[in-house]
Scaffold this motif. Structure first.
Motif, PDB file in Angstrom:
ATOM      1  N   VAL A  37       0.838  -1.203   0.000  1.00 26.69           N
ATOM      2  CA  VAL A  37       0.000   0.000   0.000  1.00 26.69           C
ATOM      3  C   VAL A  37       0.869   1.248   0.000  1.00 26.69           C
ATOM      4  O   VAL A  37       0.601   2.198  -0.734  1.00 26.69           O
ATOM      5  CB  VAL A  37      -0.963  -0.011   1.210  1.00 26.69           C
ATOM      6  N   ARG A  38       1.945   1.241   0.796  1.00 28.02           N
ATOM      7  CA  ARG A  38       2.856   2.390   0.799  1.00 28.02           C
ATOM      8  C   ARG A  38       3.471   2.609  -0.573  1.00 28.02           C
ATOM      9  O   ARG A  38       3.580   3.727  -1.048  1.00 28.02           O
ATOM     10  CB  ARG A  38       3.966   2.178   1.829  1.00 28.02           C
ATOM     11  N   GLU A  40       2.258   1.674  -3.457  1.00 28.59           N
ATOM     12  CA  GLU A  40       1.233   2.131  -4.396  1.00 28.59           C
ATOM     13  C   GLU A  40       0.910   3.613  -4.197  1.00 28.59           C
ATOM     14  O   GLU A  40       0.737   4.356  -5.167  1.00 28.59           O
ATOM     15  CB  GLU A  40      -0.029   1.292  -4.243  1.00 28.59           C
ATOM     16  N   LEU A  41       0.869   4.061  -2.950  1.00 30.11           N
ATOM     17  CA  LEU A  41       0.634   5.480  -2.689  1.00 30.11           C
ATOM     18  C   LEU A  41       1.787   6.337  -3.193  1.00 30.11           C
ATOM     19  O   LEU A  41       1.579   7.405  -3.766  1.00 30.11           O
ATOM     20  CB  LEU A  41       0.415   5.712  -1.195  1.00 30.11           C
ATOM     21  N   GLN A  42       3.017   5.861  -2.984  1.00 32.58           N
ATOM     22  CA  GLN A  42       4.183   6.596  -3.474  1.00 32.58           C
ATOM     23  C   GLN A  42       4.158   6.670  -4.996  1.00 32.58           C
ATOM     24  O   GLN A  42       4.413   7.724  -5.570  1.00 32.58           O
ATOM     25  CB  GLN A  42       5.468   5.928  -2.998  1.00 32.58           C
ATOM     26  N   ARG A  45       1.563   9.178  -6.134  1.00 29.17           N
ATOM     27  CA  ARG A  45       2.043  10.556  -5.983  1.00 29.17           C
ATOM     28  C   ARG A  45       3.014  10.916  -7.098  1.00 29.17           C
ATOM     29  O   ARG A  45       2.956  12.010  -7.653  1.00 29.17           O
ATOM     30  CB  ARG A  45       2.709  10.733  -4.623  1.00 29.17           C
ATOM     31  N   SER A  50      -2.586  11.088  -7.243  1.00 25.74           N
ATOM     32  CA  SER A  50      -3.052  11.143  -5.877  1.00 25.74           C
ATOM     33  C   SER A  50      -3.261  12.593  -5.489  1.00 25.74           C
ATOM     34  O   SER A  50      -2.492  13.456  -5.912  1.00 25.74           O
ATOM     35  CB  SER A  50      -2.003  10.520  -4.965  1.00 25.74           C
ATOM     36  N   PRO A  51      -4.236  12.974  -4.742  1.00 23.20           N
ATOM     37  CA  PRO A  51      -5.273  12.154  -4.157  1.00 23.20           C
ATOM     38  C   PRO A  51      -6.356  11.816  -5.169  1.00 23.20           C
ATOM     39  O   PRO A  51      -6.598  12.570  -6.104  1.00 23.20           O
ATOM     40  CB  PRO A  51      -5.833  13.015  -3.032  1.00 23.20           C
ATOM     41  N   THR A  71       4.656   0.751  -9.034  1.00 27.97           N
ATOM     42  CA  THR A  71       4.485   0.142  -7.710  1.00 27.97           C
ATOM     43  C   THR A  71       5.389  -1.074  -7.564  1.00 27.97           C
ATOM     44  O   THR A  71       6.052  -1.247  -6.540  1.00 27.97           O
ATOM     45  CB  THR A  71       3.013  -0.272  -7.495  1.00 27.97           C
TER      46      THR A  71
END
Length: 89
Positions: A37-38, A40-42, A45, A50-51, A71
């Motif tokens: 998850v980290r 994928e969020l990175q 961004r 994101s968001p 990712t």
């Protein structure tokens, strides 16, 4: 009155027990780790995805492929390197 109260308490208890069992089952079945998850969020961004709002979601097919590739690359970079055994000559 007392019987209704006991019935209501039993119903609430059973509902909560079933809900927690269902939640535990869902958590084990998902297979997604915090590290994933980290990453994928990175990646989101870095790709300016994101968001997520109603204007940029769902992603296009090309954006989702880019997100998956980035990712995977970030996850590979963040994997700890296993120590290698010394080689005897």
């Amino acid at each position: 009155m007392r019987m209704n109260l006991l019935s209501a308490a039993a119903l609430v208890g059973l509902t909560m027990a079933a809900g927690s069992a269902f939640a535990a089952d869902q958590a084990q079945a998902s297979g997604v780790t915090r590290a994933h998850v980290r990453a994928e969020l990175q990646a989101a961004r870095e790709l300016s995805l994101s968001p997520v709002t109603e204007f940029n979601f769902p992603y296009t097919y090309e954006q989702s492929i880019q997100l998956q590739k980035l990712t995977a690359r970030i996850e590979a970079q963040n994997q700890p390197v296993a120590p290698q055994a010394p080689v005897a000559n």
